[in-house]
Design a protein around this motif. Sequence first.
Motif, PDB file in Angstrom:
ATOM      1  N   VAL A   1       0.840  -1.199   0.000  1.00 32.34           N
ATOM      2  CA  VAL A   1       0.000   0.000   0.000  1.00 32.34           C
ATOM      3  C   VAL A   1       0.879   1.256   0.000  1.00 32.34           C
ATOM      4  N   ALA A   2       1.965   1.213   0.751  1.00 28.77           N
ATOM      5  CA  ALA A   2       2.917   2.327   0.771  1.00 28.77           C
ATOM      6  C   ALA A   2       3.491   2.545  -0.630  1.00 28.77           C
ATOM      7  N   SER A   3       3.746   1.445  -1.346  1.00 29.17           N
ATOM      8  CA  SER A   3       4.294   1.552  -2.708  1.00 29.17           C
ATOM      9  C   SER A   3       3.302   2.274  -3.618  1.00 29.17           C
ATOM     10  N   ALA A   4       2.010   1.977  -3.453  1.00 31.03           N
ATOM     11  CA  ALA A   4       0.986   2.636  -4.267  1.00 31.03           C
ATOM     12  C   ALA A   4       0.909   4.123  -3.928  1.00 31.03           C
ATOM     13  N   LEU A   5       1.063   4.454  -2.658  1.00 31.96           N
ATOM     14  CA  LEU A   5       1.066   5.859  -2.230  1.00 31.96           C
ATOM     15  C   LEU A   5       2.249   6.607  -2.868  1.00 31.96           C
ATOM     16  N   ILE A   6       3.427   5.979  -2.820  1.00 32.30           N
ATOM     17  CA  ILE A   6       4.618   6.602  -3.420  1.00 32.30           C
ATOM     18  C   ILE A   6       4.421   6.754  -4.938  1.00 32.30           C
ATOM     19  N   ALA A   7       3.803   5.754  -5.559  1.00 26.78           N
ATOM     20  CA  ALA A   7       3.557   5.837  -7.005  1.00 26.78           C
ATOM     21  C   ALA A   7       2.637   7.018  -7.325  1.00 26.78           C
ATOM     22  N   ASP A   8       1.622   7.238  -6.502  1.00 29.93           N
ATOM     23  CA  ASP A   8       0.729   8.387  -6.655  1.00 29.93           C
ATOM     24  C   ASP A   8       1.500   9.700  -6.581  1.00 29.93           C
ATOM     25  N   PHE A   9       2.344   9.782  -5.553  1.00 28.71           N
ATOM     26  CA  PHE A   9       3.137  10.993  -5.335  1.00 28.71           C
ATOM     27  C   PHE A   9       4.042  11.252  -6.532  1.00 28.71           C
ATOM     28  N   ILE A  10       4.635  10.173  -7.049  1.00 31.65           N
ATOM     29  CA  ILE A  10       5.534  10.316  -8.190  1.00 31.65           C
ATOM     30  C   ILE A  10       4.782  10.830  -9.422  1.00 31.65           C
TER      31      ILE A  10
END
Lengths: 476, 505
Positions: free
Chosen positions: A266-275
């Motif tokens: 889930v953290a990876s998806a959050l970082i992907a959003d931010f990117i």
Amino acid sequence: MSTHASPAHVAAPVPIRTGDVAASGIGVPLSLLEDLLDRARAAGADDADVIAVAEASSEVRVRRGDIESSSRSEANEVGLRVFVGDRSAIVSSNDLRTSTLQRLCEHAVAAARLVDPDPESRIARNDELAEAPPPLPLFDDAVLAIASSQLVEWARRAEQAAQDTDARIVNTEGCEASAGSSMVRYLTLGGVLRERRSTSTAVVAVPIAKDDAGMEVDYWYGSARRLSDLPTPEAIGRRAAERALRRLGGRMLSTRQVPVVFEAPVASALIADFISALSGERIARKSSYLEGRLGSAVAHSSLTLVDDPLTPYGPGARSFDGEGFAARRHTLVQDGVLVGLLTHLRSAARLGVAHGRNATRGVSSAPGVGPSQIHVANGHTSLQALLREVGTCLLVTATMGHGSDLVRGQYSQGASGLWVEGGAIQYPVHELTVAGDLDALMKAIVGRADDLDPSRGISSPSLLVEGLVVAGAGTP
Amino acid sequence: MKGSGEFEGSVWATTAAAEAGRSVLAANALDEGGLQAVLAEALAAGADWGDLFYEAWQGETVAVDDGRVRSCSRSARQGVGVRVIAGERQGFAHTDALRPEPMRSAAAAARAIADGRSAQAHPPLAVAGGRGPTSALPTPPVPSLYAADVDPLALPLDQKVRALAQLDARCRAADPRVQQVMAQVSASLQTVLIVRSDGALAWDVRPLVRLDCTVIARGADGKLARGSARDGGRRGLEPMLEPAALDALAAEAVRQALVNLDGKPVPAGVFDVVLGPGWPAVLLHEAIGHGLEGDFNRKGTSAFAGRLGQRVASPLCTVVDDGTLALDRGALQIDDEGTPGECTTLIENGVLVGYMQDRLNASLMGMRPTGNGRRESYQHLVLPRMRNTYMRAGVDDPKEIVRGLKRGIYAVDFGGGQVDITSGKFVFEMTEAYLVEDGRITAPLQGATLIGDGPSALERVVAVGNDLGFTKGQGVCGKDGQSVPVGVGQPTLRINGMTVGGSQV
């Protein structure tokens, strides 16, 4: 709109194919690309480039021990971009007959004459492309040799392992195994050629757990470019089963402000959003909350994000970007400060910033920008230790929804997870939302675990975020 | 798999469709007989069912952003997918090489699924010969649901370019706070031929157009907000590009962006919610639509499995999935297995009465196919999918429904949604919403995600308006990695007790 029923398919890598096809060097021949560019020039193009993608794959789905579907896929497609002065247009086709390609070239040139000039759009010059792409292995002959009977066996073993985990695994959406390869060729009218061959294989398990309270589905997958990097089907099946089982008996929470730990996926998806908010294209078109923030703090000072296309056999690795530039590392966020944007030729020119070599290119669209591989560094503590440290928090293990509103900079997602008290997991919780201001959220990432999964392209360890709002229909 | 008995011999969507399609085939030195021979090869080892799906697709997209009409792309794809079904097994292969050798190779790959079961008794199924095209075509079994004689790709590009430039100018002229305009016009034409092991042949030629406009506005505080509007369907582009239509689209997108500039942070917690008509029916698509697709119910993985005949919604709710709405984005004269379009009732006065079925799942469940067998392209397997899923109108005055809200949220536009079929939990995302206090709209709200439980959400519907509305040409549904166009619709309705993902405690 979307369905979450078979997340397996969303998560699995592009099903590229094996092959007899790729192995024997079939695909779109170079002479066809050269011919296409010649035709474009003859039709009146001042400049042009062409990309060809050849993919082949086999995929098997097994459910309750029997084969549900067995698919074989092969595809060849070319995309041509032409410029007439500062104006450009794109055509693409999987019909590679000469007569069709001639029509496409004429159409592209005619279309380019009709659109507006766009002076920042251009094809890279030969001198800019003089640097050769670094050698970067992404291809494994062992993946090509995988037989479909092998895929069936893997899918069966993954499903069996899931069922053997616990008697409450009573059903499955199926398990899948796939193997494939692809070949990308890029050629400019100036004569610069780039080629990339890659392989990929994956196993996905989607078991269903059931008890008196209800049914829960979850999934896990392993994917790799190299056969020897693929986890065992048993490990994938067990992990998927454990994820479904821990959801059983979910309770509601009442609305509250609490620390939230986003579990690694889930953290990876959050970082992907931010990117996505760091896209130079998005910022140039004034549709990102990070517009005008270069040089300022955009995340917690412990966070550094580097786009790294150069890991051998890396899931997001690429030796050249979508405009043909030799790949290199590009730092986006250094110690919480925004130092770089994802850019290609056009967005870098529009914004007057350094060119990041982050172009992506599909056959039917102009170059865009996108990350290759970004891994957030591990912290120094296990997830368990992180939870112990926090004491009371929500551990979010899954989210639903389409991510953040990157224009406003708002995060609001459906969520489920595990309630943590006294530093230990107490019970599963569901039908929740998690929300907050995205800028504040990124700055409130005060802790990281050490559970980064290096087999994913955009990957983060579990992250601790302070002060998010969790809403639910539970009674306080 | 048993035939449903609906098809005897050839089926034609329309003679015009067949003629158009045949000329596409002829350009590839192909005809129906040749494709039947490929299918026969796929069925040589015996099977319960087989079909061949030939598709030729063409599309064109033009977009304006940053004040420049600059992204223009035209694409074409064609190919053949061959499928063989033996019991619950499907063998599938596709190729874009429309030559005898690659097609035979695809047929052999699909056949392998039946080869593996040679010990079992599945007698070879011969493709009926001699029932292919003749000079006397049968009367079309269905009226045309798409704009007649429309080739959406025929509209000259310069007209699209001009329309986009006008749209951009109108949005920017409407208000100085408008910072950016992104608009896109897309048009496509899909020609399909379905060749089936029961001898039926079916053609369909499906136009699809869409115009999207998104506006970004910047407030005095520097914050950004977005507004959007769209139009489209299975029809021609011209009416959408008329000056009056462009004016209306620009005005709507700008209006929503400016409303959202004033949006207040959303309160977090449980609220009674009134949903406006039209696109907010994304709620139905997620909360109950996916859960009523045949595959999930056959496998027992849907939260609705085994609940036929039971009450799953308030008696105020009647929900259908309709492929027969003329010119609608979700309209299908025939589905991708050749089953004619129909209006399928899913929930009648709160009681679950039907599932959406393709042939495979219908057969395995002992039910009839409902025209919901769809595939993204020849490269994909058929799945049971929605068309236009909507709730029939009730009797309440929509204004009274809002007035009846003590403290709650009135949501009139949405982004997308998502559902977990098995647990039944679903989300959908408000993009234009208002706070209601004592029956009065008091403030616009920022966007937020709502979450609910599908099987119980419609139980909490307490009011249904008399103002049934449909989405205007938007809706892309994703399942198993396949995207297909869909529509939705509903009247104004009130649902009590939804969890709202706000950021204010």
